[in-house]
Design a protein around this motif. Structure first.
Motif, mmCIF file in Angstrom:
data_model
loop_
_atom_site.group_PDB
_atom_site.id
_atom_site.type_symbol
_atom_site.label_atom_id
_atom_site.label_comp_id
_atom_site.label_asym_id
_atom_site.label_seq_id
_atom_site.Cartn_x
_atom_site.Cartn_y
_atom_site.Cartn_z
ATOM 1 N N ALA A 1 30.095 32.301 17.743
ATOM 2 C CA ALA A 1 30.529 30.905 17.708
ATOM 3 C C ALA A 1 31.041 30.452 19.066
ATOM 4 O O ALA A 1 30.709 29.361 19.547
ATOM 5 C CB ALA A 1 31.616 30.729 16.639
ATOM 6 N N VAL A 2 31.848 31.304 19.697
ATOM 7 C CA VAL A 2 32.380 30.968 21.021
ATOM 8 C C VAL A 2 31.250 30.828 22.035
ATOM 9 O O VAL A 2 31.212 29.880 22.828
ATOM 10 C CB VAL A 2 33.393 32.043 21.470
ATOM 11 C CG1 VAL A 2 33.782 31.835 22.929
ATOM 12 C CG2 VAL A 2 34.628 32.014 20.591
ATOM 13 N N LEU A 3 30.310 31.767 22.017
ATOM 14 C CA LEU A 3 29.204 31.728 22.967
ATOM 15 C C LEU A 3 28.351 30.479 22.789
ATOM 16 O O LEU A 3 27.957 29.843 23.774
ATOM 17 C CB LEU A 3 28.342 32.983 22.815
ATOM 18 C CG LEU A 3 28.974 34.301 23.274
ATOM 19 C CD1 LEU A 3 28.049 35.465 22.980
ATOM 20 C CD2 LEU A 3 29.305 34.248 24.756
ATOM 21 N N LEU A 4 28.052 30.106 21.554
ATOM 22 C CA LEU A 4 27.246 28.916 21.319
ATOM 23 C C LEU A 4 27.981 27.660 21.761
ATOM 24 O O LEU A 4 27.392 26.750 22.354
ATOM 25 C CB LEU A 4 26.885 28.825 19.832
ATOM 26 C CG LEU A 4 25.983 27.656 19.442
ATOM 27 C CD1 LEU A 4 24.656 27.718 20.186
ATOM 28 C CD2 LEU A 4 25.756 27.633 17.938
ATOM 29 N N ALA A 5 29.297 27.618 21.477
ATOM 30 C CA ALA A 5 30.080 26.452 21.866
ATOM 31 C C ALA A 5 30.111 26.267 23.382
ATOM 32 O O ALA A 5 29.847 25.182 23.900
ATOM 33 C CB ALA A 5 31.504 26.578 21.313
ATOM 34 N N VAL A 6 30.431 27.335 24.113
ATOM 35 C CA VAL A 6 30.550 27.212 25.569
ATOM 36 C C VAL A 6 29.183 27.007 26.214
ATOM 37 O O VAL A 6 29.068 26.323 27.241
ATOM 38 C CB VAL A 6 31.261 28.434 26.173
ATOM 39 C CG1 VAL A 6 32.646 28.594 25.583
ATOM 40 C CG2 VAL A 6 30.465 29.712 25.974
ATOM 41 N N LEU A 7 28.138 27.577 25.610
ATOM 42 C CA LEU A 7 26.805 27.439 26.184
ATOM 43 C C LEU A 7 26.352 25.987 26.191
ATOM 44 O O LEU A 7 25.741 25.517 27.157
ATOM 45 C CB LEU A 7 25.806 28.293 25.394
ATOM 46 C CG LEU A 7 24.362 28.335 25.911
ATOM 47 C CD1 LEU A 7 24.317 28.927 27.313
ATOM 48 C CD2 LEU A 7 23.485 29.137 24.970
#
Length: 418
Positions: free
Chosen positions: A297-303
């Motif tokens: 979730a964090v990776l998708l958000a920041v990406l």
């Protein structure tokens, strides 16, 4: 922005003739109260939520709570000053307020500050990508696999993701095209971002208490979005009370989320909390399903957030270099490559995310959150010293200058010593 012009003749000159006075007010938009709260919380909540648990570990729960209350209260007050100026001048952009207060130098100063702030925010997101991607990939591999392969190298993965995903989205000419390109995944991105907030043990923070206030300033910074959201707010009369209510609700909810995330992050590891908390779970529960979900979730958000933040940063660069001239496609591409390259280099060579939050938070964040609103109010508003409003604005400026200077000096000394 659009304005409603009104005329009144309730004044008389020396000869007794009526004097017509023209006044303007920003016209209300179509956004509802709830949607304005959501938009403002989107502007507030970011990687700052990942930067508070370690601050609590070093300041203590009581000290952290008092500091968080202080910074959030000052954020509400500085927004109150900006809304007052917006009603008085009809201005709906932070840079334009700088121009109104100090002319072109003020506009350039604000643009440079926003540029550095956005570069810092993008660098923090890129740092998260560099540190979390290898851990996520390792969680899907066999526990007995050999390490040292290329797809577990954070720097190589960061460059690959930048070239394949971030750069193509950042090269789009308009932000509307970005949303059109992401229309199939953005709803999921929003849900993942809210999921990330809900899992309150997702925290990254700092190793010394001196980083606490800059991190909080970085976390509550939303002032560049306040005036546009105000102009879009649906209201029957053009006053700032309704927008102030939006601000109070948004910052209160953000305060609760920040406090919960910091508290549970601290209570998980106490004084052993790492500056990158999710990596700490590798020692105890390296393949836990919930931890993997949060990481994704964090990776998708920041990406998807990096190219979004890039748009105002590129606009500031082009405005500083080209001014009001038409922008060519070559200038557009060069500015994009320059910004993305700078952000990637910072993410690669900065050793700890706390350094990004600390330096950016003590400089540009304190300026945009405390110093500029107070200075603009003292310069543009009809309130003059020693009126209570002007004294409050002056105290806000002095607080921002002192906190920013002391934090920056202390952080610089600690970095040089290390």
């Amino acid at each position: 922005a659009e304005y409603d012009w009104s005329v009144s003749c309730d004044q008389e000159d020396e000869d007794g003739d009526s004097v017509f006075c023209f006044t303007s007010q920003v016209r209300g938009g179509s956004a509802s109260f709830s949607s304005s709260v959501f938009n403002l919380m989107n502007a507030i909540m970011g990687s700052g939520i990942l930067g508070l648990a370690y601050a609590m570990a070093n300041t203590g729960i009581i000290g952290f709570t008092l500091l968080l209350i202080l910074v959030s209260s000052l954020a509400v007050y500085s927004i109150h000053l900006l809304l007052t100026l917006c009603d008085q001048t009809g201005i709906s952009a932070y840079e334009t307020l700088g121009d109104r207060a100090f002319g072109r130098p003020g506009r350039i100063l604000v643009a440079c500050t926003i540029l550095v702030q956005n570069i810092g925010a993008m660098s923090s997101y890129m740092f998260i990508l560099k540190s979390e991607l290898p851990a996520v990939i390792s969680s899907f591999l066999s526990p007995v696999h050999d390490g040292g392969v290329w797809y577990e190298n954070g720097v190589l993965l960061l460059i690959l993701v930048t070239v394949c995903v971030v750069l193509p989205l950042a090269l789009l000419p308009k932000i509307g095209k970005f949303w059109k390109s992401c229309r199939t995944c953005y709803p999921f991105h929003v849900k993942c971002f809210l999921l990330c907030i809900a899992f309150c043990f997702v925290c990254v923070c700092f190793s010394q208490s001196v980083y606490a206030v800059p991190t909080m300033a970085f976390s509550f910074l939303c002032h560049t979005a306040i005036l546009p959201i105000y102009c879009e707010l649906q209201r029957s009369v053009s006053t700032k009370q309704r927008m102030q209510q939006v601000t109070n609700v948004s910052i209160s909810l953000s305060f609760i989320l920040y406090f919960i995330s910091a508290l549970f992050g601290y209570l998980t590891f106490y004084n052993s909390v790492e500056s990158e908390l999710l990596l700490s779970y590798d020692v105890y529960r390296p393949r836990d399903v919930l931890v993997v979900i949060v990481r994704l979730a964090v990776l998708l958000a920041v990406l998807l957030t990096v190219p979004l933040i890039h748009f105002p940063a590129r606009k500031a660069v082009l405005m500083l270099v080209k001014g009001e001239e038409s922008i060519s496609f070559l200038s557009h591409c060069l500015a994009t490559f320059l910004l993305i390259t700078t952000v990637v280099l910072l993410a690669v060579y900065v050793p700890d995310i706390r350094n990004i939050f600390g330096v950016v938070g003590s400089t540009t964040s304190t300026c945009l959150l405390f110093v500029y609103p107070g200075l603009f109010f003292l310069r543009v508003s009809t309130h003059t010293l020693p009126s209570p409003a002007a004294v409050g604005a002056l105290c806000l400026v002095l607080f921002g200058v002192c906190v920013g200077f002391l934090s920056l000096v202390t952080i610089t000394v600690s970095l040089v010593q290390s």
